[in-house]
Design an enzyme around this catalytic site. Structure first.
Site, short mmCIF file in Angstrom:
data_model
loop_
_atom_site.label_atom_id
_atom_site.label_comp_id
_atom_site.label_asym_id
_atom_site.label_seq_id
_atom_site.Cartn_x
_atom_site.Cartn_y
_atom_site.Cartn_z
N ARG A 28 92.35 74.34 66.25
CA ARG A 28 92.39 73.97 64.74
C ARG A 28 94.08 73.88 64.41
NH1 ARG A 28 87.80 74.83 61.35
NH2 ARG A 28 85.99 73.80 62.80
N ARG A 32 94.38 73.60 57.51
CA ARG A 32 94.69 74.07 56.14
C ARG A 32 95.96 75.30 55.98
NH1 ARG A 32 88.63 74.86 54.66
NH2 ARG A 32 88.67 75.42 56.87
N ARG A 41 95.44 65.99 52.73
CA ARG A 41 94.21 66.38 52.65
C ARG A 41 93.53 66.29 51.11
NH1 ARG A 41 89.80 66.44 52.10
NH2 ARG A 41 87.91 67.73 52.80
N ASP A 78 85.92 65.69 64.12
CA ASP A 78 85.10 66.81 64.23
C ASP A 78 84.00 66.58 65.23
OD1 ASP A 78 84.65 69.34 62.20
OD2 ASP A 78 82.74 68.65 62.53
N TYR A 154 73.64 72.87 64.19
CA TYR A 154 74.18 72.28 62.91
C TYR A 154 73.16 71.15 62.67
CZ TYR A 154 78.21 74.67 63.06
OH TYR A 154 79.22 75.63 63.28
#
Ligand code: CP3
Length: 348
Positions: A28, A32, A41, A78, A154
């Site tokens: 990652r 952020r 973003r 992703d 998911y």
């Protein structure tokens, strides 16, 4: 005169050649905690809009490389782009994580497309081409997918849950239907990974974030076997493809995972037991990991100690320095710099 291809330290380790200073990157690493990511973003619209815009995806992939000089870039995307290409509705709610239309009955699973619409993933391939063209030849470009088990968790629940109970229950109650879902993911993940290699990925990582919630029998069936089939399917077309597996939480089952899947390297989480890893995993394949992301948030002496522990445990063998899971958004950039200086100052 033909030019010698540049040596990539990361690929050297995956090919069995230990490096005295371990190559380093972070799961990652585009994200952020970086102000330049947050800025792009904010203008990109939805998270998937960012993933599927090759110019933006290439830019955020390169941001951590420019700032920190990591040895590997991982393409910004992703694991849930595969269900998206299979025609499922995938959304990312701000601050809440992914939302999908749940696929939680045998009837619903029967309606699932067998083959993804790979034109939907073309922007990922284009981003890979752009990154590879812009990247220093010494830096490895990593493509990835989710392992079928983790992606299925998911798809079944329609969201992340604390222990992925909906998928575990469905696998017990409806093993045939669940196996069909896994098969679809295996086949399409092979194609997707081959597409990423063709677009310029130098190595691949298969993320099985939820492997650790499975008991041994289910772990063998739903995590190990599908991953083994993916590795086999990719190597049937690209025999020397370099592949890292990340069965998070696999613990004592890591040696069996490595043996059965035939991955070139394994990423380990921070709970791994060093002697087990050294004697039964690192003796066979490269090891990647495993700094606790919370030690990276804490910084100071605790961070130094955690970095030194990882180096002392693993840098004697084939080793890629990384975190035990993704970097968290609140991590101070100065702590990443502190970590890097310590890894690169390693005398081995
Ligand atoms: O820098 C990199 O590592 C490459 C990009 C990457 C992302 N997701 C970007 C992302 C990678 C390799 C992933 C993999 C991924 N995605 C996994 C497996 C690895 C892991 O971390 O366990 C999983 C389980 C997912 C599914 C997913 N995507 C979740 C659960 C979430 C929400 C949690 C969160 O951190 O917000 C995402 C969203 C996501 N994927 C973000 C990023 C940068 C944050 C969204 C945003 O910036 O708006």
């Amino acid at each position: 005169m033909s030019q010698q291809p540049a040596v990539k330290p990361f690929l050297e380790v995956l090919s069995g050649r230990r490096q005295s200073v371990p190559p380093v990157w972070m799961m990652r690493q585009a994200g952020r905690y970086l102000p330049e990511y947050r800025e792009l973003r904010a203008t990109a619209g939805s998270f998937l809009d960012l993933c599927f815009n090759p110019e933006w995806a290439a830019e955020v992939t390169l941001q951590p490389i420019r700032r920190f000089g990591f040895d590997a870039a991982i393409i910004f995307s992703d694991i849930l782009v595969v269900p998206h290409a299979l025609g499922r509705v995938v959304r990312f709610e701000a601050g809440e994580g992914p939302r999908l239309d749940p696929l939680d009955t045998p009837e619903a699973i029967k309606t699932l497309a067998r083959a993804a619409d790979f034109t939907k993933l073309e922007p990922v391939y284009e981003a890979l081409r752009r990154v590879r063209a812009a990247l220093d030849p010494k830096v490895t470009l990593i493509g990835f997918c989710g392992a079928p088990w983790t992606v299925a968790t998911y798809m079944v629940a329609g969201r992340g849950t604390p222990d992925q109970a909906p998928a575990r229950l469905l696998a017990y109650r409806e093993p045939d239907a669940f196996a069909r879902l896994i098969d679809v993911l295996v086949e399409n993940s092979i194609q997707y990974l081959l597409g990423q290699l063709a677009a310029g990925a130098d190595a691949l990582q298969i993320f099985d974030t939820w492997a650790g919630v499975l008991p041994p029998r289910e772990f063998a069936r739903w995590s190990v076997e599908p991953t083994r089939r993916i590795v086999e399917g990719v190597r049937a077309k690209v025999p020397d493809a370099k592949i890292i597996g990340f069965p998070r939480g696999a613990g004592a089952q890591l040696p069996a995972y490595v043996e059965a899947t035939a991955v070139d390297g394994v990423s380990i989480d921070w709970t791994a037991e060093p002697s087990l890893i050294r004697e039964r995993v690192q003796n066979r394949v490269a090891v990647q990991g495993n700094l606790d992301p919370l030690a990276l948030i804490a910084g100071g002496a605790a961070l130094d100690r955690a970095v030194d522990d990882a180096l002392a445990s693993y840098a004697g063998g084939r080793y890629i320095f990384n975190l035990g899971h993704g970097i968290q958004p609140e991590t101070p950039i100065a702590h990443v710099e502190q970590m890097l200086a310590r890894v690169r100052g390693h005398k081995g």
